[in-house]
Design a protein around this motif. Structure first.
Motif, PDB file in Angstrom:
ATOM      1  N   ILE A  54       0.794  -1.226   0.000  1.00 12.23           N
ATOM      2  CA  ILE A  54       0.000   0.000   0.000  1.00 12.23           C
ATOM      3  C   ILE A  54       0.832   1.286   0.000  1.00 12.23           C
ATOM      4  N   ALA A  88      -7.551  -0.484  -4.142  1.00  9.02           N
ATOM      5  CA  ALA A  88      -8.736  -1.056  -3.502  1.00  9.02           C
ATOM      6  C   ALA A  88      -8.655  -2.573  -3.507  1.00  9.02           C
ATOM      7  N   ALA A  91      -6.216  -3.616  -0.848  1.00  9.63           N
ATOM      8  CA  ALA A  91      -6.730  -3.379   0.497  1.00  9.63           C
ATOM      9  C   ALA A  91      -7.737  -4.463   0.891  1.00  9.63           C
ATOM     10  N   PHE A  92      -8.695  -4.743  -0.018  1.00  9.05           N
ATOM     11  CA  PHE A  92      -9.699  -5.763   0.315  1.00  9.05           C
ATOM     12  C   PHE A  92      -9.084  -7.153   0.359  1.00  9.05           C
ATOM     13  N   PHE A  95      -7.412  -7.531   3.617  1.00  9.78           N
ATOM     14  CA  PHE A  95      -8.407  -7.729   4.662  1.00  9.78           C
ATOM     15  C   PHE A  95      -8.887  -9.178   4.675  1.00  9.78           C
ATOM     16  N   ASN A  98      -6.227 -11.509   5.869  1.00 12.34           N
ATOM     17  CA  ASN A  98      -6.073 -11.358   7.315  1.00 12.34           C
ATOM     18  C   ASN A  98      -7.151 -12.137   8.056  1.00 12.34           C
ATOM     19  N   PHE A  99      -8.386 -11.999   7.591  1.00 10.40           N
ATOM     20  CA  PHE A  99      -9.486 -12.705   8.227  1.00 10.40           C
ATOM     21  C   PHE A  99      -9.254 -14.209   8.192  1.00 10.40           C
ATOM     22  N   VAL A 102      -6.525 -15.363  10.552  1.00 10.62           N
ATOM     23  CA  VAL A 102      -6.969 -15.475  11.944  1.00 10.62           C
ATOM     24  C   VAL A 102      -7.738 -16.778  12.148  1.00 10.62           C
ATOM     25  N   LYS A 103      -8.647 -17.068  11.214  1.00 14.81           N
ATOM     26  CA  LYS A 103      -9.460 -18.278  11.343  1.00 14.81           C
ATOM     27  C   LYS A 103      -8.609 -19.547  11.272  1.00 14.81           C
ATOM     28  N   GLU A 106      -6.489 -19.964  14.346  1.00 18.27           N
ATOM     29  CA  GLU A 106      -7.254 -20.343  15.518  1.00 18.27           C
ATOM     30  C   GLU A 106      -7.589 -21.837  15.445  1.00 18.27           C
ATOM     31  N   ARG A 107      -8.073 -22.251  14.264  1.00 17.11           N
ATOM     32  CA  ARG A 107      -8.435 -23.661  14.116  1.00 17.11           C
ATOM     33  C   ARG A 107      -7.230 -24.556  14.343  1.00 17.11           C
ATOM     34  N   GLN A 110      -5.973 -24.292  18.085  1.00 11.87           N
ATOM     35  CA  GLN A 110      -6.896 -24.943  19.009  1.00 11.87           C
ATOM     36  C   GLN A 110      -6.887 -26.460  18.822  1.00 11.87           C
ATOM     37  N   GLU A 153      -1.234 -19.712  23.492  1.00  7.80           N
ATOM     38  CA  GLU A 153      -0.915 -18.292  23.286  1.00  7.80           C
ATOM     39  C   GLU A 153       0.332 -18.165  22.436  1.00  7.80           C
TER      40      GLU A 153
END
Lengths: 607, 607
Positions: A54, A88, A91-92, A95, A98-99, A102-103, A106-107, A110, A153
């Motif tokens: 960016i 654009a 950027a999207f 995003f 990134n989402f 994270v998912k 986490e999966r 965990q 963590e």
């Protein structure tokens, strides 16, 4: 704040050499999940790429279109819109990446932790009882909950963000050098300062946080004690004193927190100061470069943006290093448990099928939880199939130990315990325990329905189950519960009274139908109505089984065919109630003291 | 991080209704603290606002550098001056940051200390009714978790709020100054960010709470498994229990994933919105620059202001949540601070003579929330000498003792002391006449000597040893590693139940008060010792009033009188011999006495 830690407040201290081995084992946990880890890493490339792209796009927009006076205005505006579209998309895209990152993280994290937790929990359950006697329960609980959480963590928030940060860092450096290597070299001069700052700060911060945690633990301990004993403090008029003591603990904690604030007060602004030094360098040296025609204004703008990204991770570094430290310490404690072998050896070819006669013999058994202090000495007695033997003796005489040996929770140091003439050590322990129904004063409740709790995983025909419920005197309860046998009990369901829990224990044994019953009679105070029900349940459960009973009540003692009197780990007398009374010995003495003192005998007999 | 959550603690959950009023009331708590620390706050806030304004100057310097560079008017001295100004400014900012960090964050810690001390002091004045409603764990959470939420709101919350508001307004003003329309357009995505943050943070909060709950469920499951491990093994539940734990763990994973979904949107969202604003600046600002409406320097400065705005916008949502949690926590704390002891506190009316009998007149008492009275129409007089009190569990024995010790309120005219209604006498004065030995003994983390001297820290060693002898614990104390200086409690030597109770007795004896109440306080002491103690007490008690609740009757044969309770009523009174001969109920209890203790004691006697 502190997660609930059962008062076991532990800090990590690791010797340097072991750290590498520890890392290897920890990473080993992630092994089966490598495709997911790979996806997370790829996504983090995407995120980093987008983050870095960016400022670069802005730079392109500035240099090629905004300040480029050589192009006609329409082209400049058109180009600007193209850049904007690209911008654009990036950027999207960033995003989205990134989402998903994270998912996925986490999966993965965990799932890994769930696997470690399961392994540890199942491993612990297989360990011998001597192990559990040595370990405070709270400590073990901390291992399967908080320590695992610490690992988690590290796996998610630290490993990946550190990876991201390192990637960003390298990416930014590369970008800076590509844009203008001379200015980049100048920026690099800040690096030693940054590293020094980070190193020094993380050490101070770690110590400060440690002091704060210890202080909080102290406040908790004090409150726990004072609030549990608040009535005593009030009755003894010690309120002022307690207040003064608490004020001291509280003040100490305050001093620790203020110290942490001062440390952060110096170091956090220092990062910003370094950042400003960078900005000044860019203005001065970068400006110089522009004047010399070696750099564009767009590059200068990009430099300023990258500088900000450059400093971002440093602010959190100290926090991360403390997470890593505590995770490593947790990891070490977890491995320590996983490496622990059961001290109870299995027979080479364990017998899994057990005869159902139920003849028990203790032959010359000597045993102590600490071998130097025998609790049982040369105990020999036999119980014939179908016979009921009552164990009588003081607390500490060794009655519960007899049961522990029969369940093969421990092995005797001398002598042998036999079932149908076979040494218990030759059996597969679970096969052995299947043959013994144990009823103790405590009754556990597993999450689920009353039916689940009676069956404990067994399959029993509905008709038989109905009989069991009746025999265990649970009919009344079942009728009264909403949903009957399908009512949830325990947490989130109906709470059972002490007496009802006792009856549940009988139902469990009846449902398993073992050939041997071991009963440690409840001493809990129950009302007389329940007492009658318990009496009936006892009778139903004892019928047709070999029984060993630790008796607390006269009615149960009388029901026994034979009484074995223990004193200080030895058998001092055995025989029937009548025989022992006639002997005028130890048992008769007990009986007299308990039941014949001062004219209570008539009532006792009339019971 | 996971541990930093201040969840609703058990019984202190706040209802959402009448929130406003309660919140205002809770905030009133802070008034004296605000006054106490007003200078600290004023200076701190001034420094904080100063930092914000000074920081806004940096883009101005950058703008001048860029403008002069693109206009070709830049000179080395000018660039050096601008760079120097950035560094000088940074130094001042760092200084101011240190000041606000120390003062404002320090303020939050001081507030935390003050409220905690306040809370503890207040808890010490509350009675059993309060502690019956609020378990110790939940009350402790107030003084740690909830207070942490308050501290966070008072510290970082205030900082972030002030920062966000000031920065937003100032940066926006600068942007307006450069180009009003561009400024307005740039801000269009920002409200979305604030809104998203606010909405999603609430969702995060809620899902996080579920995660925490599931975590405690797992913890409790592991705890009960380890605590009752012999039973689980006896029922061969190792595998099944492992599977049950696995199920809980899977639910935990699921809850975490649900949380991650929201977090995965929330955290990247701020980056996305920031990038969208950037996009607007590049497109529209770029167009303005191209058409010459604003200078290149303005464009770059605009970008800098935009970067400054991203954080405060993100912070607004976070701050909102922080304050919300802080206020809820404060409400819960306030609820406790507003609680008053149920016992009347009459103004001391001069030194009243409280000597004389304790008289109960038709005393009926019902615990709050229970239908059945615990005591019904009890009329009795306690004069000098030993009165034994017997009865089944739940007969009301302990309630009687606790009412006399003024631990629960009684209605007017039912309890008389020194010829006056107890409700007209100050509780403290009454308690000064009573020494109380509860069944559950609180041992404080201190030396044995200090534990005995709890009510009289100035007591001489001789006095301490004298009462220890009467309580039959002197010899055992001498046998301990450091004798009377042995540390007991949490981190010291663990005392057996019997030792604890005798320690509590010694503690009460040292008070040397006219009334001694032993509320089943010798239950864990063996029979023989209890008899010795009762005999020793007879000598010690000359001229005093003594109540002994005991579930064992043998030691009470030395009492002057025995009261028999059943179902809350006084059903018989007399000496041991009288009751045995005349009272069937008493004789039946006698017969029901447990074999266990009798056998044990006889065993020792015979040995």
């Amino acid at each position: 704040m502190q997660p609930h830690d059962f008062g076991y407040f532990e800090e990590g201290h690791l010797a340097g050499g072991r750290e590498l081995r520890l890392w290897r084992r920890l990473i080993g946990f992630a092994g089966p999940y490598w495709p997911w880890v790979l996806v997370a890493v790829l996504l983090s490339f995407a995120v980093t790429g987008a983050t870095l792209a960016i400022p670069y796009l802005v730079r392109l927009a500035v240099d090629h279109y905004i300040v480029n006076r050589t192009l006609p205005i329409a082209d400049r505006l058109g180009g600007l819109l193209q850049m904007a579209a690209l911008f654009a998309v990036v950027a999207f895209g960033g995003f989205g990446a990134n989402f998903f990152q994270v998912k996925v993280l986490e999966r993965t994290g965990q799932s890994i932790m769930q696997q470690v937790r399961q392994r540890l929990f199942r491993h612990l359950l297989r360990l011998d009882l001597a192990f559990f006697q040595d370990q405070p329960t709270g400590k073990l609980v901390t291992r399967v909950t908080n320590d695992i959480q610490n690992l988690y963590e590290m796996f998610t928030s630290v490993i990946v963000t550190v990876f991201n940060d390192a990637l960003t860092f390298v990416g930014i450096l590369a970008m800076l050098f590509w844009l203008n290597w001379r200015l980049a070299l100048l920026m690099l001069c800040l690096l030693p300062l940054l590293l020094l700052h980070t190193f020094w700060f993380s050490r101070l911060a770690r110590d400060a946080f440690r002091a704060i945690r210890t202080g909080l633990a102290r406040i908790n301990a004090f409150l726990q004690e004072a609030l549990s004993g608040v009535t005593v403090l009030q009755l003894f008029g010690r309120e002022a004193d307690a207040r003064a003591k608490f004020a001291a603990v509280n003040e100490e904690y305050l001093a620790d927190t203020l110290r942490q604030i001062r440390i952060f007060g110096v170091f956090m602004p220092a990062v910003d100061l370094l950042n400003s030094l960078g900005i000044a360098g860019v203005i001065w040296f970068g400006g110089h470069e522009i004047m010399a025609g070696r750099m564009t204004i767009g590059v200068l703008v990009a430099f300023l943006s990258y500088l900000r990204l450059f400093f971002q991770p440093l602010r959190e570094l100290s926090q991360k290093s403390s997470v890593i430290q505590s995770a490593l310490a947790s990891g070490e404690r977890i491995f320590e448990l996983l490496d622990r072998e059961s001290a109870m050896p299995l027979a080479a070819r364990p017998k899994t099928v057990v005869s159902v006669r139920g003849a028990i013999s203790f032959a010359g058994v000597t045993f102590g939880y600490d071998p130097a202090k025998p609790v049982l000495r040369e105990i020999s007695f036999e119980v014939a199939p179908g016979e009921t033997v009552a164990l009588v003796g003081a607390t500490g005489a060794g009655k519960s130990t007899v049961i522990n040996l029969l369940e093969r929770f421990h092995d005797p140091q001398v002598g042998a315990v036999r079932l149908d003439g076979i040494d218990l050590r030759e059996f597969e322990p679970t096969a052995l325990r299947e043959q013994i129904g144990l009823i103790m004063q405590e009754v556990f409740v597993v999450p689920g329905t009353l039916r689940d709790n009676i069956l404990l995983g067994r399959e029993v025909e509905a008709a038989r189950l109905a009989e069991v419920v009746e025999e265990a005197q649970l009919g009344g309860l079942v009728a009264q519960l909403p949903g009957g046998l399908d009512a949830r009990i325990g947490e989130g369901g109906v709470g059972l009274a002490a007496g009802q829990r006792q009856l549940l224990a009988f139902a469990r044994v009846l449902a398993r139908d073992p050939c041997i019953l071991v009963l440690d009679e409840a001493t809990a105070n129950i009302d007389s109505e329940t007492e009658i029900m318990v009496d009936r349940a006892i009778a139903a459960t004892m019928a047709g089984r070999t029984c060993i009973v630790i008796a607390h009540r006269l009615s149960t003692v009388r029901r026994a065919h034979r009484i074995v009197v223990l004193d200080h780990g030895r058998i001092v007398e055995q025989g029937t109630h009548q025989e022992l009374l006639a002997q005028q010995g130890f048992y008769a003495h007990l009986h007299a003291l308990q039941f014949n003192n001062g004219g209570g005998a008539q009532q006792a007999k009339g019971e | 991080m996971r541990g930093h959550h201040a969840g609703p603690a058990g019984s202190f959950a706040s209802a959402p209704g009448q929130l406003r009023g309660r919140a205002l009331q809770a905030l009133r708590l802070l008034r004296p603290l605000l006054r106490r620390y007003r200078w600290r706050l004023t200076v701190g806030l001034a420094a904080l606002i100063g930092v914000d304004f000074l920081q806004l100057l940096v883009p101005r310097f950058i703008k001048r550098a860029v403008d002069s560079l693109s206009a070709g008017t830049a000179t080395n001295p000018l660039l050096a001056r601008l760079a120097g100004a950035v560094v000088a400014l940074a130094l001042v900012v760092a200084g101011c940051r240190f000041v606000w960090r120390t003062l404002i964050l320090g303020f939050s810690r001081l507030v935390e200390r003050d409220i905690r001390e306040w809370l503890f002091g207040h808890l010490l004045t509350l009675d059993r009714l309060f502690f019956g409603r609020h378990p110790v764990g939940a009350t402790m959470a107030l003084a740690t978790n909830d207070l942490a939420a308050v501290q966070l709101a008072a510290g970082m919350g205030v900082v972030a709020a002030v920062d966000a508001v000031v920065m937003t307004i100032a940066a926006f003003c600068f942007m307006l100054y450069i180009h009003p329309l561009l400024a307005l357009l740039t801000l269009t995505p920002m409200p979305f960010l604030a809104l998203t943050t606010k909405v999603l943070s609430a969702r995060v909060h809620q899902r996080f709470h579920k995660v925490q709950e599931q975590f405690s469920r797992m913890t409790e499951f592991a705890r009960s498994t380890f605590a009752f491990i012999p039973l689980y093994k006896a029922f061969t539940q190792e595998e099944a229990q492992g599977a049950r734990f696995g199920k809980l763990g899977e639910e935990y994973v699921r809850d975490n994933l649900r949380l991650a979904t929201v977090q995965g949107i929330l955290f990247p969202a701020s980056g996305l919105v920031g990038n969208l604003s950037l996009l607007i600046v590049v497109v529209y600002g770029g167009r303005l620059t191209v058409t010459g409406a604003i200078s290149t320097g303005d464009f770059v400065a605009f970008l800098s202001y935009l970067l400054m705005l991203t954080w405060p916008m993100m912070a607004l949502g976070w701050v909102f949540n922080l304050f919300q949690r802080g206020v809820i926590a404060l409400e819960r704390i306030n609820e406790v601070l507003a609680a008053r002891p149920a016992l009347p506190e009459p103004v001391a009316t001069g030194p009243a003579s409280l000597a004389g009998a304790i008289i109960l007149r038709n005393l009926t008492f019902t615990y709050p929330g229970q239908g059945q009275p615990a005591l019904r129409e009890v009329s009795v007089e306690f004069g000098q000498g030993i009165t034994g009190i017997v009865g089944r569990t739940g007969a009301g024995k302990s309630t009687l003792c606790q009412l006399i010790a003024r631990l629960y309120p009684v209605a007017d005219g039912m309890l008389l002391m020194g010829g006056r209604d107890a409700n007209t006498l100050p509780v403290a004065a009454l308690r000064e006449r009573i020494a109380y030995v509860p069944q559950e003994v609180t041992v404080f983390s201190d030396t044995i000597a200090a534990n005995i001297a709890l009510g009289n820290p100035a007591a001489s060693q001789e006095a301490i040893e004298r009462v220890a002898r009467t309580a039959a614990i002197h010899e055992e104390i001498l046998a301990m590693p450091q004798g009377y200086q042995t540390r007991v409690g949490e981190k010291g030597v663990r005392l057996s139940g019997g030792q604890r109770q005798r320690l509590a007795l010694a503690r009460a004896l040292l008070l040397d008060r006219p009334v001694l109440i032993i509320d089943d306080g010798l239950a864990a002491v063996d029979l023989e010792t209890e008899q010795h103690i009762v005999l020793a007490l007879r000598e010690y008690l000359a001229g005093r009033t003594c109540l002994i609740v005991s579930h064992r009757l043998a030691p009470l044969q030395y009492a002057d009188r025995i009261l028999v309770f059943d179902n809350g009523r006084l059903v018989a009174a007399g000496t041991h011999a009288e009751l045995l001969a005349q009272n069937r109920f008493y004789a039946t209890i006698y017969a029901f006495q447990r074999m266990e203790e009798a056998t044990g004691e006889a065993g020792h006697a015979a040995a």
